[in-house]
Design a protein around this motif. Structure first.
Motif, short mmCIF file in Angstrom:
data_model
loop_
_atom_site.label_atom_id
_atom_site.label_comp_id
_atom_site.label_asym_id
_atom_site.label_seq_id
_atom_site.Cartn_x
_atom_site.Cartn_y
_atom_site.Cartn_z
N GLN A 1 -5.49 13.19 3.48
CA GLN A 1 -4.16 13.81 3.36
C GLN A 1 -3.11 12.75 3.03
OE1 GLN A 1 -3.11 16.96 6.37
NE2 GLN A 1 -4.99 16.22 7.32
N LEU A 2 -3.24 11.61 3.69
CA LEU A 2 -2.28 10.52 3.43
C LEU A 2 -2.40 10.02 1.99
CD1 LEU A 2 -2.49 8.38 6.66
CD2 LEU A 2 -0.47 9.52 5.79
N GLU A 3 -3.65 9.92 1.53
CA GLU A 3 -3.86 9.47 0.15
C GLU A 3 -3.20 10.42 -0.83
OE1 GLU A 3 -8.06 8.80 -0.40
OE2 GLU A 3 -8.05 7.27 1.16
N LEU B 1 -0.70 12.40 -0.19
CA LEU B 1 0.75 12.27 -0.04
C LEU B 1 1.26 11.02 -0.76
CD1 LEU B 1 3.27 13.43 1.51
CD2 LEU B 1 2.70 11.86 3.35
N THR B 2 0.52 9.94 -0.58
CA THR B 2 0.91 8.68 -1.21
C THR B 2 0.84 8.77 -2.73
OG1 THR B 2 -0.15 7.65 0.65
CG2 THR B 2 0.52 6.20 -1.09
N LYS B 3 -0.20 9.48 -3.19
CA LYS B 3 -0.37 9.62 -4.63
C LYS B 3 0.80 10.39 -5.24
CE LYS B 3 -4.70 9.56 -6.01
NZ LYS B 3 -6.05 10.01 -6.23
N LEU C 1 -3.74 1.80 -2.53
CA LEU C 1 -2.97 3.01 -2.80
C LEU C 1 -1.48 2.76 -2.81
CD1 LEU C 1 -4.99 5.42 -0.56
CD2 LEU C 1 -4.70 5.62 -3.02
N ILE D 1 3.52 5.47 6.83
CA ILE D 1 2.15 5.81 6.42
C ILE D 1 1.13 4.84 7.03
CG2 ILE D 1 0.61 5.98 4.41
CD1 ILE D 1 3.07 6.98 2.83
#
Lengths: 479, 528
Positions: free
Chosen positions: A197-199, A201-203, B20, B33
């Motif tokens: 989920q974080l990936e 969001l970060t993307k 990322l 994050i």
């Protein structure tokens, strides 16, 4: 009165390569002006304080932290002499930019600090607080002053369109927004699939940021052209400049290094195993989705797209009396060649030794009688020997990497494969082969003596030490 | 104006996360994050081909999918520490990655799944695509062995324990097994060019049998099999078993006894000029018990693919090594004691090397005091032996291509004292050496071979107590172009932990972990 080394430099710059490109005058590194360095430091510090004083609102603390980091990084670059504080080059750069400011009165020249950077990367950057750094690694690839003027206009556009500050503010506001924080807390509480989920969001955040950057680049190109068209510079050179940038990932002298020839000696033949590599290599997956994603994440739109976006207006703005050169063709050419060598010198001084050796070996076939290049190649090999002996080779050289140019990788492979006695042997034979040609060059003789000591030839070293004492008035042997 | 970014990948700090995030994170009070994101490094190790380091793998748990399932990322680095591939997959939360091997055309990763009690051999081609998976359900003894395998830290890190590469053909696995009261082993072959496998099971009754893979020619794999009638029996029979690589059938089985000498085979080496191979290892008197009594020296057998001994050579401590080093009649080298061989190997030029380490028994003040105090208190013996072991210097034997001893050299290092458990004073020299090895008390680290076995480097650590330097050092004995050289790297560091790992030929990899910064730095150092 100018100090003697600066005087020498002025003379060199004016006459340096005028006789023949194959016989340049001895290279003298550009001296750093202490006064100019101090002025730069003072101006950037003042601007930093002003920027901090103007901050307000709920994100003042976060913005201050970013500004502080940006300022520290710039100070660090200045302390490492990456920022080229030299009176002559600075004067040239000011003259180059003068028509831009003069013909675009809305731009406040006093807000801007335009300097060369000694970096070899083909790049220029606007730091967002008025500092614009024009890498000599980009400048030495250009063909005329109009192209350089377009680069300056592009960076000025970034600055006056406030792109950097807007990016910072937008990012801070996004990650501190209620919606983003709520989403982040939701992920934290979710327990499972947190990282995916974080990936995602970060993307999204990265896509947004990069998309913003790409539109900023297009806006900067567009404004740059508007600024350039008001000057006597030829706007058509904006397009040739972008074409050059398209190949900027390749080396300027994009010819094979021919290490087998450069390091081939009768008494010490080149060994093919020095270039061998049979390390684990995966074939790069040509995954369409990955390729598409990579393209979407690129900050700069493709140069072809940038050229297409500007072409119609370039045609419209073309003037018959437009100039490719306004300041001096000769000075421009001299600087281009000076920078070829300056890049090597900066890489060597800043311990990017494998880069210094690489650029020297690239230039050597063009200037086979250049003592500076021969001396630098010897010095680099000597430095590798000393570092390897102390198990610190990694501080002077990069490791082979698929992202590097194939030519550079072959040199890095050679460095990795050479054993300690072989490094000293290469330096010894390379310099010995040239010792009669360059025995009047202090730097060369210095490298020669060191190579003889490293290779276990103390008698030969003593002989050259004695010659050194006789030949040079103010000897300063490194040994 | 134009962005160019070329930086070396040397620091693995939350590696996936760093990839990322191009932007800095700067939230002090708000949630950021990086505070939510977490990856755990489960295991790492070298990718080995023919005893040469080709790269490294890092096995991360990159996410939790549900109660029982995790997402994993298998990150592959080349020998220059460049990231070349991330392989992501979901699996049970109870899997562990045990070993990896590379055979020139394919990579294999051996996973142990605790839930299903099976071994998974996952093969990948050079585009990073998974090609075949071979699964093997484990019996009780194998289960116990593999449950403990990830915790074993003292194995030689430049060599695999269970999975071995067969160039272009596939991979071989040698596993311990238990069938009722019998302890035995199994050899499995997994092809990499097509889905094909075979299993070799020995036919033996009522015995305790263990097997060690020695190497392979182009047609047979050779294992040394040690067999005892009873678990506690000191009598052990050693045999060499050749297995046909094409069909998994036994090609030969011969006892390791020849000319009245018993050989404890440690390694095989290909011959440069014929299809045969060399078997090397310490040898014992025919009446002695292998692994119990002192060795008489080092043996080299030349064999063919049918298991026939074509010639043999015995290098004795007393007669041959004694010409170079002072030895006594009990096989001890002066000031060094007994020598335990860590590795034997042959280089491209036909020379044979044996790297060993000295050890000797001395009286333990602590053990004696404990015993005396226990006796005074009316008790039995204390928990500490009255003898202790002293780990002494390194020894290198060099044989020419006719297997004659050419040189024997001692490399000085500071001695280590190792207290022994009670009762150890009655153990034989070789058993004590095995005990020291189990404790990780030897200073020897690993031997890594150069390209095409043209060179080698044997490394060991030492704790120097000198005037100029006091601290840990890594020492290398290298062989290049017919010359033996030595080198030393001081290992003083600010890191919380430091490991020296084998690396590409001519280099070692220093892995430094900074606990406070949660940072893992990889540093490649070339050896001189």
């Amino acid at each position: 009165m100018l100090p003697i080394n600066q005087l020498l430099f002025v003379v060199c710059l004016l006459v340096a390569f005028s006789v023949s490109a194959q016989t340049p005058a001895p290279f003298i590194p550009l001296p750093t002006s202490a006064a100019q360095k101090q002025a730069f430091q003072l101006q950037t510090a003042t601007r930093y304080e002003q920027d901090l004083a103007h901050l307000s609102g709920p994100y003042k603390k976060e913005l201050s932290a970013i500004y502080k980091e940006r300022h520290s990084l710039l100070e660090d670059r200045l302390s490492k002499d990456e920022v080229l504080c030299n009176e002559e080059t600075q004067r040239y750069l000011t003259d180059l930019a003068l028509p831009i400011f003069k013909n675009n009165p809305a731009l406040r020249q006093e807000d801007v600090r335009l300097y060369f950077s000694r970096s070899f990367y083909a790049n220029a950057e606007s730091l967002g607080e008025g500092t614009i750094l024009f890498n000599i690694g980009l400048f030495h690839r250009l063909q005329n002053e109009a192209q350089a003027a377009f680069v300056i206009c592009h960076e000025l556009a970034h600055y006056f369109l406030n792109h950097s500050a807007d990016n910072i503010e937008s990012y801070v506001k996004t990650v501190h927004s209620d919606a983003f924080q709520k989403e982040l807390k939701g992920i934290q509480k979710s327990g499972y699939r947190q990282n995916s989920q974080l990936e995602a969001l970060t993307k999204t955040l990265t896509f947004r940021s990069r998309r913003h950057s790409r539109s900023s680049e297009q806006a900067a190109d567009s404004m740059a052209l508007e600024l350039l068209k008001n000057t006597p510079y030829d706007v058509a050179e904006a397009l040739t400049c972008l074409q050059l940038l398209d190949s900027a990932d390749r080396d300027k002298y994009n010819t094979p290094l021919a290490l087998e020839q450069q390091f081939q000696f009768a008494a010490f033949p080149f060994k093919t195993r020095w270039l061998q590599s049979d390390e684990l290599q995966f074939i790069k997956t040509e995954n369409a989705k990955i390729a598409e994603e990579a393209d979407s994440l690129k900050t700069h739109p493709d140069c072809a797209k940038r050229i297409a976006a500007l072409t119609a207006r370039v045609e419209q703005y073309k003037k018959p009396d437009a100039k490719k050169f306004l300041v001096s063709t000769q000075l421009f050419q001299n600087l281009i060649q000076q920078f070829d060598f300056e890049i090597i010198e900066h890489c060597y001084q800043s311990k990017q030794t494998s880069r210094a050796l690489y650029f020297s070996l690239q230039l050597l076939p063009h200037y086979p009688n250049n003592a500076y290049l021969a001396a630098t190649i010897g010095q680099c090999l000597n430095a590798f020997y000393t570092a390897q002996k102390a198990h610190e080779l990694g501080t002077l050289t990069e490791l082979p990497n698929a992202a590097f140019d194939a030519n550079y990788n072959s040199l890095l492979q050679l460095i990795q494969n050479l054993r300690l006695p072989e490094i000293s042997a290469l330096a010894y034979h390379f310099l010995k082969e040239r010792e009669n040609n360059f025995n009047s060059d202090e730097r060369f003789v210095n490298a020669l003596i060191q190579s003889k000591l490293n290779f276990g030839k103390p008698e030969e070293a003593e002989h050259w030490k004695a010659r050194y004492q006789q030949t040079f008035s103010k000897p300063h042997i490194n040994q | 104006m134009h962005t160019t970014c070329m930086k070396r990948n040397r620091t693995l700090l939350l590696a996936l996360f760093a990839c990322l995030l191009a932007q800095p994170l700067f939230a002090q009070n708000a949630l950021s994050i990086d505070k939510v994101y977490s990856v755990t490094l489960r295991n790492s190790g070298p990718v080995i081909e023919n005893e040469e380091i080709k790269g490294y793998y890092f096995f991360y748990q990159s996410d939790k999918i549900d109660k029982r399932t995790n997402e994993y990322t298998l990150q592959l680095l080349d020998a220059n520490l460049n990231k070349i591939k991330d392989i992501k997959f979901q699996d049970s939360k109870k899997i562990s990655l045990l070993e990896s091997s590379y055979n020139g055309t394919a990579l294999v990763f051996m996973f142990y799944d605790e839930d299903q009690n099976l071994l998974d051999f996952r093969l990948y081609d050079m585009s990073g695509k998974q090609t075949y998976t071979y699964s093997k359900t484990l019996d009780k003894r194998s289960e116990a062995y593999f449950r403990n395998t990830p915790k074993l830290g003292n194995e030689e890190e430049s060599q695999n324990g269970n999975v071995f590469d067969l160039e272009g053909k596939g991979f071989l696995s040698v596993m311990p097994l238990r069938e009722g009261k019998n302890y035995t082993y199994e050899v499995n072959f997994y092809a990499s060019d097509k889905r094909r496998s075979w299993t070799y099971n020995p036919i033996e009754d009522g015995k305790f049998t263990t097997a060690q893979y020695l190497g392979a020619t182009d047609s047979i794999a050779v294992v040394e099999v040690l067999t005892k009638e009873k678990m506690l029996s000191k009598e052990m029979v050693s045999t060499l078993v050749g297995i046909n690589l094409q069909n998994g059938r036994k090609a030969f089985e011969i006892p390791t006894e020849n000319k009245g000498n018993k050989v404890y085979a440690m390694n095989i080496s290909m011959l440069q000029t014929s299809s045969g191979f060399l078997v090397m290892g310490p040898y014992f008197d025919g009446g002695d018990r292998v692994l119990q009594d002192k060795s008489l020296g080092m043996a080299v057998w030349q064999m063919d693919n049918r298991g026939k001994i074509l010639s043999s050579k015995y290098i004795s401590w007393a007669g041959d090594v004694g010409k170079f080093l002072k030895t006594d009649q009990r096989g001890r080298v002066a000031d060094i004691g007994y020598v335990y061989f860590h590795n034997l190997f042959q280089t491209e030029d036909g020379k044979i090397f044996a790297i060993g380490e000295g050890y000797k028994k001395t009286a333990s003040a602590l053990g004696i005091t404990t015993t005396v105090l226990s006796a005074m208190a009316g008790g039995g013996a204390g928990g500490v032996s009255t003898a202790k072991m002293k780990v002494t210097d390194m020894v290198l034997l060099q044989l020419n291509d006719q297997y004659g001893l050419e040189n024997a050299t001692v490399y000085d290092k500071y001695n280590n004292n190792v207290e022994l458990p009670s009762g150890s004073e009655f153990m034989t020299p070789h058993t004590l050496a095995l005990l020291l090895k189990t404790y990780g008390s030897f200073d020897y680290s690993f031997t890594q071979m150069g390209k095409h076995k043209g060179s080698f480097m044997s490394g060991y650590t030492d704790f120097e107590k000198g005037k100029d330097y006091r601290g840990l050092t890594f020492n290398a004995i290298s062989y290049n172009d017919g010359q033996i050289t030595t080198d030393k790297i001081n290992l003083k560091t600010k890191a919380s932990t430091l490991r020296v790992l084998p690396a590409k030929p001519g280099a070692v990899l220093l892995l430094e972990y900074f606990k406070k910064d949660k940072r893992l730095d990889l540093r490649m150092e070339k050896l001189n």
